[in-house]
Design an enzyme around this catalytic site. Structure first.
Site, short mmCIF file in Angstrom:
data_model
loop_
_atom_site.label_atom_id
_atom_site.label_comp_id
_atom_site.label_asym_id
_atom_site.label_seq_id
_atom_site.Cartn_x
_atom_site.Cartn_y
_atom_site.Cartn_z
N LYS A 76 15.38 58.34 -1.99
CA LYS A 76 15.22 57.34 -3.05
C LYS A 76 16.60 56.94 -3.57
O LYS A 76 17.32 57.76 -4.13
CB LYS A 76 14.41 57.91 -4.21
CG LYS A 76 14.06 56.81 -5.23
CD LYS A 76 13.55 57.35 -6.54
CE LYS A 76 14.65 57.56 -7.55
NZ LYS A 76 15.36 56.34 -7.94
N GLY A 83 23.03 63.42 -10.02
CA GLY A 83 22.75 62.63 -11.22
C GLY A 83 23.01 63.45 -12.46
O GLY A 83 23.87 64.34 -12.46
N SER A 84 22.23 63.19 -13.50
CA SER A 84 22.48 63.83 -14.79
C SER A 84 21.97 65.27 -14.82
O SER A 84 21.04 65.63 -14.10
CB SER A 84 21.80 63.02 -15.89
OG SER A 84 20.41 62.96 -15.66
N THR A 85 22.56 66.06 -15.67
CA THR A 85 22.16 67.45 -15.84
C THR A 85 20.71 67.52 -16.36
O THR A 85 19.93 68.37 -15.95
CB THR A 85 23.14 68.17 -16.78
OG1 THR A 85 24.44 68.09 -16.17
CG2 THR A 85 22.80 69.63 -16.97
N VAL A 128 18.18 65.45 -15.78
CA VAL A 128 17.21 65.24 -14.69
C VAL A 128 17.29 66.40 -13.69
O VAL A 128 16.27 66.83 -13.15
CB VAL A 128 17.40 63.87 -14.01
CG1 VAL A 128 16.50 63.73 -12.80
CG2 VAL A 128 17.11 62.74 -15.00
N GLY A 129 18.51 66.93 -13.47
CA GLY A 129 18.66 68.10 -12.59
C GLY A 129 17.75 69.25 -13.01
O GLY A 129 17.10 69.89 -12.19
N GLU A 177 23.94 68.18 -7.75
CA GLU A 177 25.31 67.77 -8.08
C GLU A 177 25.19 67.05 -9.41
O GLU A 177 24.68 65.94 -9.48
CB GLU A 177 25.84 66.77 -7.04
CG GLU A 177 26.05 67.34 -5.66
CD GLU A 177 27.28 68.23 -5.57
OE1 GLU A 177 28.09 68.25 -6.52
OE2 GLU A 177 27.42 68.91 -4.55
N CYS A 215 31.42 61.83 -11.39
CA CYS A 215 31.01 63.12 -11.95
C CYS A 215 32.23 64.02 -12.13
O CYS A 215 32.25 64.87 -13.01
CB CYS A 215 29.96 63.77 -11.08
SG CYS A 215 30.30 63.61 -9.34
N GLU A 257 29.74 64.67 -21.43
CA GLU A 257 30.13 63.72 -20.39
C GLU A 257 29.84 62.30 -20.87
O GLU A 257 28.72 61.99 -21.25
CB GLU A 257 29.32 64.01 -19.11
CG GLU A 257 29.69 63.08 -17.98
CD GLU A 257 28.94 63.40 -16.69
OE1 GLU A 257 27.72 63.56 -16.74
OE2 GLU A 257 29.60 63.48 -15.65
P1 NAD Z 1 19.78 59.98 -13.73
O1 NAD Z 1 19.98 61.42 -13.54
O2 NAD Z 1 18.62 59.53 -14.56
O3 NAD Z 1 19.60 59.24 -12.31
C1 NAD Z 1 20.00 59.75 -11.05
C2 NAD Z 1 18.87 59.57 -10.04
O4 NAD Z 1 17.77 60.38 -10.43
C3 NAD Z 1 18.32 58.15 -9.93
O5 NAD Z 1 17.96 57.87 -8.59
C4 NAD Z 1 17.10 58.22 -10.79
O6 NAD Z 1 16.12 57.25 -10.45
C5 NAD Z 1 16.57 59.61 -10.50
N1 NAD Z 1 15.69 60.19 -11.54
C6 NAD Z 1 15.65 59.90 -12.87
N2 NAD Z 1 14.68 60.63 -13.47
C7 NAD Z 1 14.11 61.39 -12.52
C8 NAD Z 1 13.06 62.36 -12.52
N3 NAD Z 1 12.39 62.68 -13.64
N4 NAD Z 1 12.74 62.97 -11.36
C9 NAD Z 1 13.40 62.70 -10.23
N5 NAD Z 1 14.39 61.76 -10.16
C10 NAD Z 1 14.75 61.13 -11.29
O7 NAD Z 1 21.10 59.36 -14.29
P2 NAD Z 1 21.22 58.05 -15.22
O8 NAD Z 1 20.21 58.06 -16.32
O9 NAD Z 1 21.23 56.88 -14.35
O10 NAD Z 1 22.64 58.31 -15.86
C11 NAD Z 1 22.72 59.10 -17.03
C12 NAD Z 1 23.88 60.01 -16.99
O11 NAD Z 1 23.83 60.82 -15.82
C13 NAD Z 1 25.23 59.37 -16.89
O12 NAD Z 1 25.71 58.93 -18.10
C14 NAD Z 1 26.05 60.47 -16.31
O13 NAD Z 1 26.43 61.35 -17.34
C15 NAD Z 1 25.11 61.18 -15.40
N6 NAD Z 1 25.27 60.80 -13.98
C16 NAD Z 1 25.94 61.64 -13.20
C17 NAD Z 1 26.13 61.31 -11.87
C18 NAD Z 1 26.88 62.22 -10.95
O14 NAD Z 1 27.43 61.77 -9.96
N7 NAD Z 1 26.90 63.51 -11.19
C19 NAD Z 1 25.63 60.13 -11.35
C20 NAD Z 1 24.90 59.29 -12.20
C21 NAD Z 1 24.74 59.65 -13.51
#
Ligand code: NAD
Ligand code: MN
Length: 500
Positions: free
Chosen positions: A193, A246-248, A250-251, A269, A303, A400
């Site tokens: 995705k 992505g974000s901590t 959602v991680g 990550e 990140c 962050e």
């Molecule tokens: P996010 O974590 O929401 O999005 C990253 C990915 O996860 C996207 O593909 C998103 O659709 C997906 N996602 C979102 N919610 C999900 C869920 N419940 N289950 C599974 N997948 C899900 O990040 P964001 O809201 O776009 O950005 C917010 C913050 O995240 C940023 O301000 C930054 O601090 C951080 N971020 C970090 C990285 C990185 O490279 N580590 C990348 C993007 C964002």
């Protein structure tokens, strides 16, 4: 039948017509989502609509998992020779190379990063990453382990099966490449995705994957929102492993979903608040340029961004003055202007988030030494921003921001800096600037971070592992290390002549 996005670029750096399929790519075919709905793709330079992509649903994730499992059981996994997987991957890399300018232009349009840097960093690194893992595809093997002369005992590194991959918007193609590279090399089948904010290069890549001739179902792309399609991937009982960047926040949810469903393997990550440490014996001119690159590259949306800049008290004033002058010279604007270093932030949400942090810094008593404001009348442009006079517990020092915002902080000596630098819930990366090798290396070894750069910043290679200590993540991507995310180790014991 899903639509196709046709766009004529007429920019100083790239001219040409590009067409991108807008559907989901499942089982080797382009399809609409089960509900027939779409997601708007927005241009961050002006907030306007670029196009609409097909929106996936949990039903589409199901279909994609079934197709992936079918491929894994018949044409892929242990049914495809490593050399054949390698050949297909190299073919994909050739196609990416042939279309490098197109991929860069799509990344610039959709994400807002500059065409020049997309070409130099994102696209070239992605091609190198696919080639690097193509090289591994026929070099995956276990061990023979001595147990007894009466036995033969060995291990097999088998592909783990169907894997889910969830990609963010900051490096859309690069994060996709980091994920599909080791998965394809080891023989896993993929349901990926892309971020709903930046789907265009992943869609174009799916077209290239199709053209390269991978068997149907090996790679499946399901567009969609995180809480719907991402969640369905994290919950799915047919997915053996999920890789997330992505974000901590959602991680954590992904780990929870894995725990509550089938205990799928998880690699994460996540975020960072990485320190750049400038000792008084650094080459100041170079340290200034690298520290600036460390925070401002990709508009601070890395990140591993070096968002906390610690400077030895003896050189603090001179550093700040020259670092500020360097910051002022960075041109912010149109991603297709060859002189621009910085484009817009990705979205209205991120723009609001970053401005919120800037306001919180002011409210908590820090000084905006430079920047802190919007640039232009439309789009999501933010001036590179330097805060001084911070305190360790301020939000802008701890959290962050994911934008072009840094804090510049004084330190006294080597012990003081290690304590300050490690005062974070994160541990993704760190940069140390010093001409004294003993000091630089001793500091590097004491930092709790997955990557430490010395006299450089933000540099990555496909063969060097990347990942976080502490809450920056779990597992390592890139390099040989990433292969283990996608393999399961099986021990086989053969009795030669033991009688019971
Ligand atoms: P996010 O974590 O929401 O999005 C990253 C990915 O996860 C996207 O593909 C998103 O659709 C997906 N996602 C979102 N919610 C999900 C869920 N419940 N289950 C599974 N997948 C899900 O990040 P964001 O809201 O776009 O950005 C917010 C913050 O995240 C940023 O301000 C930054 O601090 C951080 N971020 C970090 C990285 C990185 O490279 N580590 C990348 C993007 C964002
Ligand atoms: Mn976009």
């Amino acid at each position: 039948m899903p639509a196709t996005f046709v766009h004529k670029f007429d920019t100083p750096v790239f001219k040409g017509e590009v067409s991108v399929p807008l559907g989901l790519y499942i089982d080797g075919k382009w399809v609409d989502g089960a509900d027939g709905t779409t997601i708007d793709v927005i241009n961050p330079t002006n907030g306007k609509l670029i196009t609409k992509i097909a929106e996936g649903t949990p039903k589409d994730v199901d279909l994609a998992v079934k197709a992936a499992q079918r491929a894994f059981d018949t044409t892929w996994g242990l049914h495809a020779k490593g050399a054949d997987r390698s050949r297909l991957m190299n073919k994909l890399a050739d196609l990416m190379e042939k279309n490098a300018e197109t991929l860069s232009a799509l990344e610039a349009l959709d994400n807002g990063k500059t065409f020049k840097w997309a070409m130099r960093a994102d696209i070239s690194h992605s091609i190198a990453c696919i080639r690097y893992y193509a090289g591994w595809a026929d070099k995956i093997f276990g061990q023979v382990i001595e147990t007894s002369e009466a036995k033969l005992t060995y291990t097999r590194h088998e592909p783990i099966g169907v894997v889910g991959q969830i990609v963010p918007w900051n490096f859309p193609l690069q994060m996709m490449s980091w994920k599909i590279g080791p998965a394809l090399a080891t023989g896993c089948a993929i349901v990926l995705k892309p971020s709903e904010f930046t789907p265009l290069t992943a869609l174009y890549m799916s077209k290239l994957i199709d053209e390269a001739g991978f068997p149907a179902g090996v790679f499946n792309l399901v567009n969609g929102y995180g809480h719907v399609v991402g969640q369905a991937i994290a919950d799915h009982m047919g997915i053996e492993k999920v890789a997330f960047t992505g974000s901590t926040l959602v991680g954590r949810k992904i780990m929870e979903s894995a725990a509550k469903s089938n205990l799928k393997k998880v690699t994460l990550e996540l975020g960072g608040k990485s320190p750049s440490i400038i000792f008084d014996d650094a080459d100041l001119e170079e340290a200034i340029k690298w520290a600036a690159f460390g925070i401002y590259f990709n508009h601070g949306q890395c990140c591993c961004a070096g968002s906390r800049i610690f400077v030895h008290e003896k050189i603090y004033d001179e550093f700040l003055q020259r670092f500020t002058a360097h910051t002022k010279d960075l041109k912010v604007g149109d991603p297709f202007d060859p002189d621009c270093f910085q484009g817009p932030q990705i979205s209205q949400q991120q723009y609001d988030r970053i401005m919120g942090y800037i306001e919180s810094g002011k409210a908590e008593g820090a000084t905006v030494h430079y920047g802190g404001h919007r640039i232009g009348q439309e789009g999501y442009f933010i001036s590179p921003t330097i805060f001084t006079d911070t305190k360790p517990n301020m939000k802008i020092v701890q959290e962050e921001i994911f934008g072009p915002v840094c804090v510049v902080i004084k330190f006294k000596d080597d012990d003081d800096i290690v304590a300050q630098a490690n005062d974070s819930i994160y541990g993704l990366a760190a940069a140390v600037f010093s001409q004294n090798v003993t000091r630089a290396l001793s500091t590097a070894h004491k930092l709790r971070a997955g990557t430490v750069w010395i006299n450089i910043a933000n540099m990555l290679y496909p063969n060097v592992p990347f990942g976080g200590y502490k809450q920056s993540g779990i597992g390592r991507e890139l390099g040989e290390y990433a292969l283990s995310n996608y393999t399961a180790v099986k021990a086989v014991q053969v009795n030669l002549h033991i009688k019971l």
